[in-house]
Design a protein around this motif. Structure first.
Motif, PDB file in Angstrom:
ATOM      1  N   ASN A  11       0.860  -1.190   0.000  1.00 51.30           N
ATOM      2  CA  ASN A  11       0.000   0.000   0.000  1.00 51.30           C
ATOM      3  C   ASN A  11       0.888   1.228   0.000  1.00 51.30           C
ATOM      4  N   TYR A  12       0.241   2.401  -0.131  1.00 49.52           N
ATOM      5  CA  TYR A  12       0.994   3.641  -0.180  1.00 49.52           C
ATOM      6  C   TYR A  12       0.779   4.482   1.076  1.00 49.52           C
ATOM      7  N   GLY A  13       0.594   3.806   2.216  1.00 46.68           N
ATOM      8  CA  GLY A  13       0.515   4.518   3.484  1.00 46.68           C
ATOM      9  C   GLY A  13       1.819   5.229   3.789  1.00 46.68           C
ATOM     10  N   ARG A  14       1.716   6.391   4.413  1.00 46.49           N
ATOM     11  CA  ARG A  14       2.916   7.221   4.609  1.00 46.49           C
ATOM     12  C   ARG A  14       3.974   6.523   5.458  1.00 46.49           C
ATOM     13  N   GLU A  15       3.565   5.841   6.543  1.00 50.22           N
ATOM     14  CA  GLU A  15       4.563   5.194   7.405  1.00 50.22           C
ATOM     15  C   GLU A  15       5.285   4.082   6.661  1.00 50.22           C
ATOM     16  N   LEU A  16       4.556   3.315   5.865  1.00 49.24           N
ATOM     17  CA  LEU A  16       5.207   2.259   5.092  1.00 49.24           C
ATOM     18  C   LEU A  16       6.131   2.853   4.043  1.00 49.24           C
ATOM     19  N   LEU A  17       5.654   3.896   3.351  1.00 45.26           N
ATOM     20  CA  LEU A  17       6.503   4.541   2.346  1.00 45.26           C
ATOM     21  C   LEU A  17       7.796   5.081   2.961  1.00 45.26           C
ATOM     22  N   SER A  18       7.674   5.755   4.109  1.00 49.31           N
ATOM     23  CA  SER A  18       8.864   6.341   4.726  1.00 49.31           C
ATOM     24  C   SER A  18       9.795   5.254   5.265  1.00 49.31           C
ATOM     25  N   HIS A  19       9.211   4.169   5.784  1.00 51.69           N
ATOM     26  CA  HIS A  19      10.031   3.049   6.250  1.00 51.69           C
ATOM     27  C   HIS A  19      10.834   2.451   5.091  1.00 51.69           C
ATOM     28  N   GLU A  20      10.147   2.146   4.013  1.00 48.00           N
ATOM     29  CA  GLU A  20      10.836   1.518   2.878  1.00 48.00           C
ATOM     30  C   GLU A  20      11.833   2.471   2.221  1.00 48.00           C
ATOM     31  N   TYR A  47      12.527   3.824  13.026  1.00 48.72           N
ATOM     32  CA  TYR A  47      12.644   5.119  13.697  1.00 48.72           C
ATOM     33  C   TYR A  47      12.579   6.268  12.697  1.00 48.72           C
ATOM     34  N   MET A  48      13.119   6.059  11.498  1.00 47.81           N
ATOM     35  CA  MET A  48      13.043   7.112  10.498  1.00 47.81           C
ATOM     36  C   MET A  48      11.584   7.428  10.138  1.00 47.81           C
ATOM     37  N   SER A  49      10.713   6.423  10.147  1.00 48.40           N
ATOM     38  CA  SER A  49       9.297   6.695   9.882  1.00 48.40           C
ATOM     39  C   SER A  49       8.699   7.520  11.017  1.00 48.40           C
ATOM     40  N   GLY A  50       9.210   7.322  12.255  1.00 45.14           N
ATOM     41  CA  GLY A  50       8.791   8.181  13.367  1.00 45.14           C
ATOM     42  C   GLY A  50       9.289   9.600  13.209  1.00 45.14           C
ATOM     43  N   CYS A  51      10.483   9.754  12.663  1.00 47.38           N
ATOM     44  CA  CYS A  51      11.032  11.095  12.447  1.00 47.38           C
ATOM     45  C   CYS A  51      10.223  11.865  11.406  1.00 47.38           C
ATOM     46  N   VAL A  52       9.609  11.148  10.472  1.00 45.31           N
ATOM     47  CA  VAL A  52       8.709  11.812   9.523  1.00 45.31           C
ATOM     48  C   VAL A  52       7.527  12.417  10.269  1.00 45.31           C
ATOM     49  N   ILE A  53       6.966  11.666  11.219  1.00 45.07           N
ATOM     50  CA  ILE A  53       5.872  12.197  12.037  1.00 45.07           C
ATOM     51  C   ILE A  53       6.352  13.393  12.844  1.00 45.07           C
ATOM     52  N   GLU A  54       7.534  13.288  13.414  1.00 42.48           N
ATOM     53  CA  GLU A  54       8.081  14.388  14.218  1.00 42.48           C
ATOM     54  C   GLU A  54       8.220  15.660  13.388  1.00 42.48           C
ATOM     55  N   ASN A  55       8.697  15.528  12.175  1.00 44.96           N
ATOM     56  CA  ASN A  55       9.004  16.706  11.375  1.00 44.96           C
ATOM     57  C   ASN A  55       7.818  17.255  10.589  1.00 44.96           C
ATOM     58  N   PHE A  56       6.871  16.396  10.216  1.00 45.45           N
ATOM     59  CA  PHE A  56       5.749  16.855   9.396  1.00 45.45           C
ATOM     60  C   PHE A  56       4.483  17.113  10.207  1.00 45.45           C
ATOM     61  N   ASP A  57       4.281  16.381  11.302  1.00 44.24           N
ATOM     62  CA  ASP A  57       3.006  16.463  12.016  1.00 44.24           C
ATOM     63  C   ASP A  57       3.044  17.340  13.263  1.00 44.24           C
ATOM     64  N   VAL A  58       4.183  17.352  13.946  1.00 46.61           N
ATOM     65  CA  VAL A  58       4.260  18.053  15.232  1.00 46.61           C
ATOM     66  C   VAL A  58       3.925  19.545  15.129  1.00 46.61           C
ATOM     67  N   PRO A  59       4.295  20.243  14.055  1.00 44.81           N
ATOM     68  CA  PRO A  59       3.935  21.672  13.991  1.00 44.81           C
ATOM     69  C   PRO A  59       2.446  21.946  14.162  1.00 44.81           C
ATOM     70  N   THR A  60       1.588  21.033  13.719  1.00 45.19           N
ATOM     71  CA  THR A  60       0.139  21.232  13.872  1.00 45.19           C
ATOM     72  C   THR A  60      -0.464  20.319  14.933  1.00 45.19           C
ATOM     73  N   ASN A  61       0.261  19.280  15.317  1.00 43.77           N
ATOM     74  CA  ASN A  61      -0.216  18.331  16.334  1.00 43.77           C
ATOM     75  C   ASN A  61       0.957  18.016  17.266  1.00 43.77           C
ATOM     76  N   PRO A  62       1.184  18.845  18.286  1.00 39.86           N
ATOM     77  CA  PRO A  62       2.382  18.724  19.129  1.00 39.86           C
ATOM     78  C   PRO A  62       2.567  17.363  19.793  1.00 39.86           C
ATOM     79  N   SER A  63       1.501  16.623  20.005  1.00 39.51           N
ATOM     80  CA  SER A  63       1.613  15.332  20.693  1.00 39.51           C
ATOM     81  C   SER A  63       1.816  14.153  19.747  1.00 39.51           C
TER      82      SER A  63
END
Length: 346
Positions: A11-20, A47-63
């Protein structure tokens, strides 16, 4: 499945895409040296897929990033600790499901990468990763856990990472924290950290601990201490005139801890420095501790100035002849409070 320059995905889910996509570096550019080192591929990549969440999502969703880590910690906590080593044993190599365990290889591996960042700092951690990927001994070749560790150690001021890797990569289990916190006079906070381990392969998890402290004026401060031994006592200065009304631990989910860890805040702790008498001081051999008859002695602990416990005793006469010359902190714990004294060992 990852291949150099070309990944196959269901699938083209963001976490899978960033992991691969991250596998183009961790797994393809540098491949794990053996199956025992598989966490270098899957854990760091997860962990790199987590860093995508940290860098793209945290500005609008701090948690968002904290919640991602919290979910990983909860998954690691789901099963007993007996198989939780990241670096695989010979026996585990016959089990494909263990090699590619989502709970250990992926989730614990990702969290251990984050904890390495937590203790090294962002600049050193990411600098170390870039050095690891560009080192001609590993690039387009293979690397082992020990080689990865050596690369991360090869940065100014980092020093050995043996303790961290022995506990979190080669060892098993998690720390269980029982933390007692008390407000002291003159706007100070006393923190006592006790730790047990869920597996005997690790005698003690040495880690920096961060506390979120809500103060009596509703402001919030953060304080970090370096926990290196059991029953370690820290006294923190708070802003003048304020006390703590709430103390929380690991609120950013930076550490893998057992879900049974707890912090207890009490305002009923009494300082007994004037009531407790120690002699002789300086001392050569036997130091005596006198406490009022209405108090029950629980224990006496002597720490060096780095916070390492040197002696623990339930006797009010302690032989200190075998400890080195210098200054020590002597803590007297009773049923109604505590005294803290400096002693000089001749």
């Amino acid at each position: 499945m990852e291949h150099a320059t070309n990944s196959f995905m269901i699938n083209y889910g963001r976490e899978l895409l960033s992991h691969e996509l991250a596998h183009q570096w961790f797994g393809d550019k540098v491949t794990c040296g053996t199956w025992k080192d598989i966490w270098l591929n899957e854990g760091i990549t997860e962990y790199m897929s987590g860093c995508v969440i940290e860098n793209f999502d945290v500005p609008t969703n701090p948690s968002a990033f904290t919640n991602w880590k919290k979910n990983k910690i909860a998954n690691v906590n789901l099963q007993p600790a007996s198989d939780s080593n990241l670096y695989l044993t010979d026996a585990q190599l016959s089990d494909v499901n263990r090699i590619f365990s989502g709970r250990i290889t992926y989730d614990k591996g990702a969290l251990v990468a984050h904890m390495l960042r937590y203790i090294m700092g962002d600049d050193n951690f990411f600098h170390g990763l870039r050095n690891y990927l560009s080192n001609t001994s590993y690039a387009y070749k293979y690397a082992t856990t020990e080689q990865f560790k050596a690369e991360m150690e090869n940065l100014n001021g980092i020093g050995t990472l043996n303790e961290f890797f022995n506990d979190w990569v080669y060892g098993k289990g998690l720390p269980v924290y029982s933390i007692s916190v008390s407000n002291l006079p003159e706007s100070q906070l006393r923190i006592v950290v006790n730790q047990t381990q869920t597996d005997p392969s690790v005698s003690f998890f040495e880690m920096p601990l961060e506390f979120k402290i809500t103060l009596s004026d509703n402001s919030v401060i953060y304080r970090k201490v370096n926990n290196t031994s059991n029953d370690q006592i820290f006294v923190l200065d708070l802003p003048e005139g304020l006390q703590a009304t709430k103390v929380e631990f690991n609120t950013n989910s930076d550490l893998i801890v057992s879900g049974s860890s707890a912090v207890t805040l009490s305002n009923n702790y009494i300082i007994l420095n004037d009531e407790v008498v120690i002699y002789p001081n300086p001392v050569n051999e036997i130091i005596s501790i006198d406490i009022p008859s209405n108090l029950k002695l629980n224990k006496i602990i002597i720490y060096d100035l780095l916070g390492k416990k040197i002696i623990e005793s339930v006797s009010n006469k302690i032989n200190v002849s075998k400890i080195g010359v210098g200054i020590y902190n002597l803590i007297v714990e009773t049923d109604k409070g505590r005294a803290s004294k400096k002693i000089i060992k001749n």
